[in-house]
Design a protein around this motif. Sequence first.
Motif, PDB file in Angstrom:
ATOM      1  N   ALA A 262       0.725  -1.363  -0.049  1.00 33.00           N
ATOM      2  CA  ALA A 262      -0.017  -0.174  -0.035  1.00 33.00           C
ATOM      3  C   ALA A 262       0.754   1.244  -0.032  1.00 33.00           C
ATOM      4  O   ALA A 262       0.472   2.266   0.405  1.00 33.00           O
ATOM      5  N   GLY A 263       2.060   1.099  -0.545  1.00 36.67           N
ATOM      6  CA  GLY A 263       2.977   2.212  -0.797  1.00 36.67           C
ATOM      7  C   GLY A 263       3.593   2.986   0.678  1.00 36.67           C
ATOM      8  O   GLY A 263       3.975   3.812   0.767  1.00 36.67           O
ATOM      9  N   GLU A 264       3.813   1.898   1.378  1.00 40.67           N
ATOM     10  CA  GLU A 264       4.500   2.281   3.004  1.00 40.67           C
ATOM     11  C   GLU A 264       5.884   2.560   2.845  1.00 40.67           C
ATOM     12  O   GLU A 264       6.400   3.627   3.198  1.00 40.67           O
ATOM     13  N   ILE A 265       6.693   2.008   1.771  1.00 42.46           N
ATOM     14  CA  ILE A 265       7.849   2.624   1.368  1.00 42.46           C
ATOM     15  C   ILE A 265       8.063   4.093   1.298  1.00 42.46           C
ATOM     16  O   ILE A 265       8.869   5.059   1.427  1.00 42.46           O
ATOM     17  N   TRP A 266       6.963   4.817   0.429  1.00 46.35           N
ATOM     18  CA  TRP A 266       7.083   5.986   0.232  1.00 46.35           C
ATOM     19  C   TRP A 266       6.717   6.938   1.166  1.00 46.35           C
ATOM     20  O   TRP A 266       7.322   8.039   1.581  1.00 46.35           O
ATOM     21  N   ILE A 267       6.114   6.486   2.290  1.00 47.42           N
ATOM     22  CA  ILE A 267       5.785   7.186   3.687  1.00 47.42           C
ATOM     23  C   ILE A 267       7.484   7.139   4.293  1.00 47.42           C
ATOM     24  O   ILE A 267       7.746   8.237   4.650  1.00 47.42           O
ATOM     25  N   ILE A 268       7.976   6.278   4.198  1.00 48.72           N
ATOM     26  CA  ILE A 268       9.444   6.097   4.975  1.00 48.72           C
ATOM     27  C   ILE A 268      10.248   6.683   4.160  1.00 48.72           C
ATOM     28  O   ILE A 268      11.109   7.538   4.976  1.00 48.72           O
TER      29      ILE A 268
ATOM     30  N   ARG B  85      18.973  -3.084  12.444  1.00 47.33           N
ATOM     31  CA  ARG B  85      17.792  -3.657  12.472  1.00 47.33           C
ATOM     32  C   ARG B  85      16.588  -2.567  12.827  1.00 47.33           C
ATOM     33  O   ARG B  85      16.909  -2.026  13.956  1.00 47.33           O
ATOM     34  N   VAL B  86      15.620  -2.483  12.148  1.00 45.45           N
ATOM     35  CA  VAL B  86      14.656  -1.319  12.517  1.00 45.45           C
ATOM     36  C   VAL B  86      13.379  -1.904  12.198  1.00 45.45           C
ATOM     37  O   VAL B  86      13.046  -3.031  11.717  1.00 45.45           O
ATOM     38  N   SER B  87      12.408  -0.969  12.692  1.00 43.88           N
ATOM     39  CA  SER B  87      10.928  -1.416  12.539  1.00 43.88           C
ATOM     40  C   SER B  87      10.094  -0.204  12.267  1.00 43.88           C
ATOM     41  O   SER B  87      10.213   0.871  13.045  1.00 43.88           O
ATOM     42  N   TYR B  88       9.022   0.016  11.231  1.00 42.16           N
ATOM     43  CA  TYR B  88       8.520   1.113  11.072  1.00 42.16           C
ATOM     44  C   TYR B  88       7.077   1.115  11.552  1.00 42.16           C
ATOM     45  O   TYR B  88       6.540   1.809  11.043  1.00 42.16           O
TER      46      TYR B  88
ATOM     47  N   SER C 150      13.794   4.091  15.418  1.00 42.93           N
ATOM     48  CA  SER C 150      14.472   3.740  14.237  1.00 42.93           C
ATOM     49  C   SER C 150      15.019   4.960  13.293  1.00 42.93           C
ATOM     50  O   SER C 150      16.196   4.903  12.861  1.00 42.93           O
ATOM     51  N   LEU C 151      14.317   6.015  13.195  1.00 42.59           N
ATOM     52  CA  LEU C 151      14.773   7.160  12.674  1.00 42.59           C
ATOM     53  C   LEU C 151      15.876   7.815  13.551  1.00 42.59           C
ATOM     54  O   LEU C 151      16.694   8.269  13.050  1.00 42.59           O
ATOM     55  N   TYR C 152      15.753   7.874  14.943  1.00 41.70           N
ATOM     56  CA  TYR C 152      16.829   8.398  15.700  1.00 41.70           C
ATOM     57  C   TYR C 152      18.078   7.556  15.550  1.00 41.70           C
ATOM     58  O   TYR C 152      19.240   8.152  15.635  1.00 41.70           O
ATOM     59  N   GLN C 153      18.212   6.225  15.412  1.00 41.24           N
ATOM     60  CA  GLN C 153      19.235   5.364  15.336  1.00 41.24           C
ATOM     61  C   GLN C 153      19.926   5.795  14.007  1.00 41.24           C
ATOM     62  O   GLN C 153      21.098   5.849  13.990  1.00 41.24           O
ATOM     63  N   VAL C 154      19.114   6.045  13.027  1.00 38.15           N
ATOM     64  CA  VAL C 154      19.855   6.554  11.639  1.00 38.15           C
ATOM     65  C   VAL C 154      20.552   7.992  11.933  1.00 38.15           C
ATOM     66  O   VAL C 154      21.472   8.087  11.560  1.00 38.15           O
ATOM     67  N   ALA C 155      19.758   8.743  12.637  1.00 45.27           N
ATOM     68  CA  ALA C 155      20.450  10.045  12.901  1.00 45.27           C
ATOM     69  C   ALA C 155      21.723  10.130  13.533  1.00 45.27           C
ATOM     70  O   ALA C 155      22.799  10.624  13.299  1.00 45.27           O
ATOM     71  N   ASP C 156      21.643   9.166  14.480  1.00 51.27           N
ATOM     72  CA  ASP C 156      22.815   8.832  15.439  1.00 51.27           C
ATOM     73  C   ASP C 156      24.026   8.318  14.678  1.00 51.27           C
ATOM     74  O   ASP C 156      24.992   8.668  14.645  1.00 51.27           O
ATOM     75  N   PHE C 157      23.570   7.495  13.716  1.00 46.59           N
ATOM     76  CA  PHE C 157      24.758   6.652  12.865  1.00 46.59           C
ATOM     77  C   PHE C 157      25.302   8.074  11.962  1.00 46.59           C
ATOM     78  O   PHE C 157      26.708   7.868  11.747  1.00 46.59           O
ATOM     79  N   PHE C 158      24.616   8.900  11.421  1.00 39.71           N
ATOM     80  CA  PHE C 158      25.259  10.065  10.605  1.00 39.71           C
ATOM     81  C   PHE C 158      25.513  11.261  11.244  1.00 39.71           C
ATOM     82  O   PHE C 158      26.106  12.300  10.495  1.00 39.71           O
ATOM     83  N   LYS C 159      25.505  11.266  12.527  1.00 33.31           N
ATOM     84  CA  LYS C 159      25.551  12.631  13.323  1.00 33.31           C
ATOM     85  C   LYS C 159      26.851  12.732  13.016  1.00 33.31           C
ATOM     86  O   LYS C 159      27.321  14.022  13.266  1.00 33.31           O
ATOM     87  N   ASP C 160      28.045  12.115  12.896  1.00 36.24           N
ATOM     88  CA  ASP C 160      29.476  12.607  12.969  1.00 36.24           C
ATOM     89  C   ASP C 160      29.645  13.334  11.241  1.00 36.24           C
ATOM     90  O   ASP C 160      30.299  14.278  11.411  1.00 36.24           O
ATOM     91  N   VAL C 161      28.921  12.806  10.458  1.00 39.40           N
ATOM     92  CA  VAL C 161      29.136  13.438   9.105  1.00 39.40           C
ATOM     93  C   VAL C 161      28.133  14.656   8.890  1.00 39.40           C
ATOM     94  O   VAL C 161      28.571  15.514   8.233  1.00 39.40           O
ATOM     95  N   ASP C 162      27.229  14.743   9.683  1.00 39.02           N
ATOM     96  CA  ASP C 162      26.180  15.960   9.572  1.00 39.02           C
ATOM     97  C   ASP C 162      25.554  16.128  10.884  1.00 39.02           C
ATOM     98  O   ASP C 162      24.439  15.410  10.821  1.00 39.02           O
TER      99      ASP C 162
END
Lengths: 452, 454
Positions: free
Chosen positions: B199-205, B263-266, B275-287
């Motif tokens: 149902a287009g869930e990836i588009w939301i993410i 591993r994430v869950s939406y 899940s979003l915070y984990q991703v942010a955390d992963f990239f926080k050194d770059v940005d």
Amino acid sequence: MTTKSKNFTSTTNACKLCTPLGASLAFRGVEGSIPFLHGSQGCATYMRRYVISHFREPVDIASSALGEKHAVYGGGPNLKKGILNVMKKYEPKIVGVATTCLTETIGDDVPMYLNEFNKEFGDLDLPDIVQVSTPSYNGTHMDGWHGAVRSMVEQLCTEKAEDDGHVNILPNMVSCEDVRHLFDICEDFGLKATILPDISETLDGPALEDYVKIPVGGTPVEDIKKMSGAAATIELGRCVPAKSGGTSLAERFGVANHRIGLPMGLRESDIFFETLEAVSGKKMPARYERERGRLIDAYVDGHKYIFGKRAVVYGEEDLVTGLCAFLAEIGVDVVLAGSGAKKKGMAEAISAVTEGVGRTTPEIHEGVDFHDIAERAGELKPDLLIGHSKGYRYAKVWGIPLIRLGFPVHDRFGGQRIPTLGYRGTQHLFDRIVNAMLEKKQADNPVGYGYM
Amino acid sequence: MNEYTILEERKDQIHRTGEGALDMACNRESLAGAVSQRACVFCGSRVVLYPIADALHLVHGPIGCAVYTWDIRGALSSGPELHRLSFSTDLQETDVIFGGEKKLEAALDELIDRHSPKAAFVYSTCIVGIIGDDLEAVCRKMSEKKGIPVLPVMSEGFKGSKREGYLAACKAMFKLVGNEDVSDVSPLSVNILGDFNLAGEIWIIREYFKKMWVEVVANITGDGRVKDIGRSHGAALNLVQCSGATLDLAKMMKEKYGKPYMRVSYLGIEDMADSLYQVADFFKDVDPDIVKRTENLVRDELSKLMPELARMRKDLEGKKVAMYVGGSFKAFSLLKAFRHLGMKVVMVGSQTGTKEDYAELERISDPGTILVDDANPLELSAFIKEKDVDIFVGGVKERPIAFKMGVGFCDHNHERKEALEGFEGMLNFAREIHASAMSPVWNFVPRRSKKAGE
Ligand code: SF4
Ligand code: SF4
């Protein structure tokens, strides 16, 4: 009449289902029965899912759940274990065992296994076990259906029963509503009928307090055993295999077999009612006279809206034949009649049922998939499609209505309750077709008349 | 409960939390005659691969396997829709006797010419495993002839359960990874794995990631494209959703390309935000600003969502839920999501859970919760009754079990047509649960009306 053969090696969007599915559905129409697929787990699970989506009823189909080592060393042990487990959990009166492609290919000898099973566990209170061979590389779900019916008749009906004047009806793969209608008709004729299979309740049951292991309803096993003593068998379908449940009863027990078409349309319904008159020795009850009269009246009232419209019909061979019989009567030209099945005599059957009325001779396509149908339909420019849900994407592309009936109806509600048989079923179908054409006309019209 | 309901051989696949130590038997072959809700290896492969929309998916076997999987799921594509057609070699008796390789070759020839796919997946089914067609050889030959990857998926149904199918799918996909240039991929980039774009869930993410300025290189596999998968090794991070399905691919990419995965869950509020915070955390050194952007995003979404949820919670408080899902990872998120609605989860089952998954479930669920692996209709109905469940969560095969007994139902499987992921998905989910739980129809079903009359 032309019979087109397949142009392609590959199949795209098949217009048929596999053999054990038909057998499972037929077995579901017997009282206290569990269908059992001898093969790997996936087949049973997929078929359950598919069937559930249409009927919206629980459909428990057991499986011998073969794994790799069974595929190599034979599935006998798992078959036996599986039946024992099913007995423990479901306490069935009858288990209908159908093979799958896998067990057919490895050459499992199911009758032998079942023999062994009966010997090994003879001291238990065993259910009746019926088996049917259903390799999918050798037919369609209709072969599975008819095969299961014939197996039940042959394996359960072993002695000549006393003649109690009842009539056997082998209804073909029709809806639950149709089966209920057949029962009513027989009752009105004062006939006791054994309908095999009877899915009217097992696949369209009431809400319950508890989950019942096996739904109530279905043809009682004792009645099947007594089919040898019937006054006659009426077998619906002109494309039923040469050897069938009906012919088996005729050959072995001398039960007269009337093989007639599905009663769709006026003339095929007339034949059905005449057959009932002959079998029962009674005249058609007045209510059916009235239904018949109303149908003709409706034919007249609606003829202008549909005359000369071009239809593509597809699906089970007998359903397609019945539709052709009906459409010829109302002046709708069938331009293409397609079925995934082949060599079932559909071309001959269609020519027989349209004889003298049909304005055109349809192209008959056997063994087709939707890609084939679409290829031809591009040139044939149909105004409507009639068949199961799977034609939807084509109807959408071509911008024409799809009249849903048959199996499966996955994108609408109430597929199991669609009537098609008798004067009444025909009436229902006729109204739907006329309305579909009116709706289209209204929608396409820039003015948008509210009074058609 | 009827003693017969649970077969002796299945007893160690059922556990009640708080009653003794958990020692769940998992990943076992389904029991003969048990009417398992599970499918087969082929099913596992098909689920994972089929949403790749510009590839040809050809099922080599008799007709059923292909036809039962024809467009039954809700995986959407924003472009080509080749995945929604059902292709099969429809093996016939002669093919079974003499072998199906010629037919397969001819079918591929014809279909590749007709549809010009970017790649072709060829799924083997039970029967192919038996007649011994050399799928790999045919695929190799056709790859050369047609100039596109033609990939065999070794998914003979009987060679295990759905899990083995996942692995077969990952192996086939891995052959596509690394085929494209990755020089223009952003350092802030991810692949979305294990999401099927129902149902287009990836588009939301993807919208969320866009707001975080994170590039999504490849959707694997919902709304998937062969070319994107070819450059997926260029992404900085793999995000793996869905227990098991694509984890193997992430592992392969880690091994060969050194790409980390997470591993994430939406599903549900906590897990989505987390899940979003984990991703942010992963990239926080770059940005470093990414953390702020993510916080803003989550706050915005929650402020829209929470008042509505609170309204529904009033009705739903205390209602009981049972769920039977494919992957157990999903169950963790759902459990938390139901807590947000004030509902109590009383049974959790899965088709493919592992020991670790069940241990985690035991940890986060209330005492007395029933955990079950690979269930069947009789067991499920017995649990529903015992726990007097109000809502059942499952797939199409479970729906009639619930409905027949007069219990509300929510389809949380691959066939649903409603987006349930992300914050807006949580709202859809809550609305669906609310609609079903609060419908007046339950007053009329025998189970409830009898209880009311007592
Ligand atoms: S034949 Fe094998 S692959 Fe096909 S559905 Fe059955 S178990 Fe699965
Ligand atoms: S293997 Fe045969 S029986 Fe099983 S699903 Fe496929 S076609 Fe049907």
